[in-house]
Motif scaffolding. Structure first.
Motif, PDB file in Angstrom:
ATOM      1  N   GLN A 194      48.364  34.214  37.503  1.00  0.00           N
ATOM      2  CA  GLN A 194      49.529  34.241  38.377  1.00  0.00           C
ATOM      3  C   GLN A 194      50.186  32.855  38.444  1.00  0.00           C
TER       4      GLN A 194
ATOM      5  N   VAL B   1      42.903  42.865  42.673  1.00  0.00           N
ATOM      6  CA  VAL B   1      43.486  42.034  43.722  1.00  0.00           C
ATOM      7  C   VAL B   1      42.741  42.231  45.043  1.00  0.00           C
TER       8      VAL B   1
ATOM      9  N   LEU C  46      43.795  35.569  37.286  1.00  0.00           N
ATOM     10  CA  LEU C  46      44.792  36.608  37.030  1.00  0.00           C
ATOM     11  C   LEU C  46      46.014  36.085  36.295  1.00  0.00           C
TER      12      LEU C  46
ATOM     13  N   ALA D 234      47.490  39.887  49.152  1.00  0.00           N
ATOM     14  CA  ALA D 234      47.333  41.054  48.268  1.00  0.00           C
ATOM     15  C   ALA D 234      48.661  41.778  48.085  1.00  0.00           C
TER      16      ALA D 234
ATOM     17  N   TRP E 248      44.796  47.021  38.440  1.00  0.00           N
ATOM     18  CA  TRP E 248      45.240  45.709  38.927  1.00  0.00           C
ATOM     19  C   TRP E 248      45.056  45.610  40.445  1.00  0.00           C
TER      20      TRP E 248
ATOM     21  N   ARG F   6      52.267  42.612  40.555  1.00  0.00           N
ATOM     22  CA  ARG F   6      52.149  41.704  39.406  1.00  0.00           C
ATOM     23  C   ARG F   6      53.457  40.939  39.198  1.00  0.00           C
TER      24      ARG F   6
ATOM     25  N   ASP G 197      42.405  31.369  42.886  1.00  0.00           N
ATOM     26  CA  ASP G 197      41.772  32.334  41.994  1.00  0.00           C
ATOM     27  C   ASP G 197      42.807  33.202  41.289  1.00  0.00           C
ATOM     28  N   SER G 198      43.915  33.523  41.992  1.00  0.00           N
ATOM     29  CA  SER G 198      44.936  34.357  41.362  1.00  0.00           C
ATOM     30  C   SER G 198      45.572  33.648  40.175  1.00  0.00           C
TER      31      SER G 198
ATOM     32  N   MET H 277      39.399  40.625  44.902  1.00  0.00           N
ATOM     33  CA  MET H 277      39.492  39.164  44.903  1.00  0.00           C
ATOM     34  C   MET H 277      39.667  38.617  46.313  1.00  0.00           C
TER      35      MET H 277
ATOM     36  N   LEU I 259      50.767  40.009  45.576  1.00  0.00           N
ATOM     37  CA  LEU I 259      50.254  40.100  44.205  1.00  0.00           C
ATOM     38  C   LEU I 259      50.280  41.522  43.643  1.00  0.00           C
TER      39      LEU I 259
END
Length: 258
Positions: A208, A140, A206, A168, A136, A174, A201-202, A143, A171
């Motif tokens: 999020q 991140v 992901l 980052a 993960w 998680r 994008d997250s 990304m 994130l």
């Protein structure tokens, strides 16, 4: 001003509520100095969605964010993250919840100058005695484009790169939800657009959940939804915002108050 997003909004299904407030009221002071920052605000933030909070200066945006993130205590009403009510938590439980389930991005980066980018990103996990999920963490870091900068300290990074580290870091564990308080407020338009793109994008890549306070209609255009506050009250919301639609809505909000 932040560069406008260059992608269409995608319809998405959301399985539940990541965080919510109910009749949230926050009062500062008393008597002649009494200020009602939030006045019975009820709002939910859906999982897998990017929500922007907007409104006139002093309308209670940051107070709402801080109460929802467990950084401030409401005068009345309730806040929950997932199924956990924050009101009944002690200081240690609240600290653990913020550490394990909430990410926060500040306007001023809040990086430790003696630590490398990598160490800053993993600091909350280290303080919690947890090892990062390396797969993960690699996603991140890739990304936000920091793979070549992990050994650098904050003084060796630009403002935009420092805020990428902060993103980052938020994130890395998680979290159930990430809160951002004017996360691009100290950045130029290009760096701000990059950071907003990473937050976007997250959510998209992901899964999020992101909630961001902003005063910038262009920044709000990256969100799936905008909620508007005025005088401490929730007065409107907008799905699939664009900068032009948000800009048109702003003059209709009441000024004054906090």
């Amino acid at each position: 001003m932040t560069v406008a997003p260059q992608f269409p909004h995608q319809p998405r299904t959301t399985p539940g509520i990541a965080a919510a407030t109910a009749d949230l009221t926050k009062v500062y002071g008393s008597g002649d100095t009494r200020v009602t920052a939030l006045d019975q605000v009820s709002v939910g933030f859906r999982e897998g969605e990017f929500t922007a909070i907007m409104g006139p200066s002093g309308c209670g945006k940051s107070t709402l964010l801080h109460c929802a993130a467990g950084l401030d205590t409401p005068t009345s009403g309730s806040v929950r993250v997932g199924t956990t009510e924050l009101n009944g938590l002690g200081d240690r439980q609240l600290t653990q919840l913020r550490r394990d389930r909430i990410g926060f991005i500040f306007q001023a980066f809040n990086l430790l100058p003696t630590l490398t980018a990598s160490e800053n990103i993993t600091l909350p996990l280290a303080l919690a005695g947890r090892k990062p999920d390396q797969q993960w963490l690699d996603r991140v870091v890739a990304m936000v484009g920091l793979s070549e900068r992990l050994g650098h300290r904050p003084a060796e990074l630009s403002g935009g790169q420092q805020q990428r580290v902060a993103v980052a870091r938020a994130l890395a564990s998680r979290p159930a939800i990430v809160f951002g308080d004017e996360p691009t407020g100290n950045l130029d338009s290009r760096a701000g657009a990059e950071v907003l793109g990473f937050l976007r994008d997250s959510v998209r890549e992901l899964g999020q959940t992101v909630v961001m306070v902003t005063h910038d209609p262009v920044a709000a255009g990256y969100a799936d939804r905008v909620v508007f506050l005025a005088d401490g009250r929730l007065v409107d919301e907008m799905a699939h915002p664009t900068p032009d639609r948000v800009l048109d809505a702003m003059p209709r909000l009441n000024g004054g108050g906090r």
